[in-house]
Scaffold this active site. Structure first.
Site, short mmCIF file in Angstrom:
data_model
loop_
_atom_site.label_atom_id
_atom_site.label_comp_id
_atom_site.label_asym_id
_atom_site.label_seq_id
_atom_site.Cartn_x
_atom_site.Cartn_y
_atom_site.Cartn_z
N GLN A 101 0.85 -1.20 0.00
CA GLN A 101 0.00 0.00 0.00
C GLN A 101 0.88 1.25 0.00
OE1 GLN A 101 -3.52 -0.54 2.95
NE2 GLN A 101 -1.89 -1.85 3.70
N ASN A 102 2.17 1.04 0.22
CA ASN A 102 3.07 2.17 0.35
C ASN A 102 3.39 2.77 -1.02
OD1 ASN A 102 3.06 1.50 3.03
ND2 ASN A 102 5.01 0.41 2.97
N VAL A 103 3.63 4.06 -0.99
CA VAL A 103 3.90 4.79 -2.25
C VAL A 103 5.35 5.26 -2.30
CG1 VAL A 103 1.49 5.51 -2.45
CG2 VAL A 103 3.09 6.97 -1.20
N HIS A 119 -1.37 1.42 -4.28
CA HIS A 119 -1.73 2.83 -4.12
C HIS A 119 -0.84 3.76 -4.94
CE1 HIS A 119 -3.84 1.92 -0.02
NE2 HIS A 119 -4.54 1.51 -1.07
N CYS A 150 -1.25 18.62 -22.61
CA CYS A 150 -2.59 19.23 -22.67
C CYS A 150 -2.70 20.49 -21.81
CB CYS A 150 -3.65 18.21 -22.21
SG CYS A 150 -3.65 17.95 -20.42
N GLY A 187 2.64 -4.41 9.05
CA GLY A 187 2.72 -2.96 9.20
C GLY A 187 1.57 -2.20 8.58
N THR A 188 0.38 -2.78 8.67
CA THR A 188 -0.79 -2.05 8.18
C THR A 188 -1.88 -2.04 9.24
OG1 THR A 188 -2.47 -1.87 6.44
CG2 THR A 188 -1.73 -4.10 7.00
N PRO A 214 3.29 -3.99 15.84
CA PRO A 214 3.45 -3.81 17.30
C PRO A 214 2.11 -3.54 18.00
CG PRO A 214 4.45 -1.98 16.09
CD PRO A 214 4.00 -2.97 15.09
#
Ligand code: OAD
Length: 251
Positions: A101-103, A119, A150, A187-188, A214
């Site tokens: 999910q990290n960008v 993401h 454009c 980690g989510t 954690p």
């Protein structure tokens, strides 16, 4: 918390491992998790005020600068032991899929190969009008810069609230969740769908699901194994135990 032997035994006979990561795996690199990003300079802003199409159209300069600040931060940090352990784990399983999910692009910088970015990626830029990636543009001093094709506004190539996830990536992530033997959620906060639905989909499809965090999350009670600790400690421990016990299928 040391990974239980029962988990190592399960992983020894696992052919297909799917991993979902969230901001927690980048926390030990110094990248604030999505919520923490609101401390300090941005304490007065809510993600919903910055990471939505309406927020961008309301104040394109503010949103562009917020992402420029995050891009600058990410450029200065390094992958941490959690990212590096996942690179090594990729080599231990016949089929390994990493969904993030990290960008921040830190998984790729660490060396992970098969990464699905649900993401998007903060280092990529796209045209708000055409929705196509733009790799360079004339430096006219405009903030945000304008699309050279454009003239529309440029924006970061990340998924915002109220936006659909990229279809190809979501389909691949769903397939990898429904067909794996073990699903690792690391980690989510398991709060933001559809990504947060993947661990439950894997569980319902018969996979063994492991959570590394954690803190407890809404998914913790459903996981077969919940390892309460930082990814930068738990993942290297898991890797070391896997390396110490050869695979059960003779590989
Ligand atoms: P969150 O900030 O919602 O949650 C971060 C999770 O990481 C929390 O559950 C923490 O307990 C955990 N955590 C903190 N430090 C950790 C560590 N050292 N090791 C392991 N876990 C740790 O981040 P996400 O769950 O990734 O979307 O948020 C999901 C999405 O919400 C993000 O992708 C973002 C936001 O909308 C976009 O940016 C497009």
């Amino acid at each position: 918390m040391k990974p239980p032997v029962a988990l190592i035994d399960k992983l020894r006979s696992t052919r297909r491992l799917t991993v979902l990561t969230g901001a927690g795996v980048s926390a030990e690199s110094g990248v604030p998790t999505f919520r923490d990003a609101q401390t300090g300079l941005w304490a007065n802003f809510k993600p919903e005020d910055l990471a939505t199409p309406r927020a961008f159209l309301r104040n394109p300069k503010l949103v562009w600068e917020w992402y420029a600040w995050r891009r600058g931060l990410v450029a200065t940090v390094q992958p941490n032991p959690a990212h590096l352990a996942l690179v090594e784990m990729e080599k231990l399983f016949p089929e390994f899929t990493l969904i993030t999910q990290n960008v921040d692009g830190l998984h790729q910088r660490a060396g992970s190969r098969n990464v699905i970015e649900l993401h998007g990626n903060i280092t990529r830029t796209k045209c708000f009008q055409e929705n196509t990636v733009v790799t360079d543009w004339p430096d006219t001093g405009d903030v945000p810069p304008k699309c050279p094709r454009c003239g529309g506004l440029l924006r970061p190539d990340v998924v915002w609230f109220e936006e659909a996830l990229p279809e190809k990536e979501l389909n691949a992530a769903t397939h990898a969740s429904l067909t794996c033997d073990v699903f690792l959620s690391v980690g989510t906060s398991s709060l933001v769908y559809p990504a947060a639905g993947l661990p439950g989909a894997a569980l319902n499809a018969g996979a063994t699901v492991v959570e590394i965090n954690p803190q407890p999350t809404p998914f913790t009670d459903r996981a077969h194994f919940a390892l309460a600790g930082p990814a930068g400690i738990v993942l290297p421990e898991l890797l070391a135990m896997l390396r110490a016990t050869p695979r059960g299928d003779g590989e």
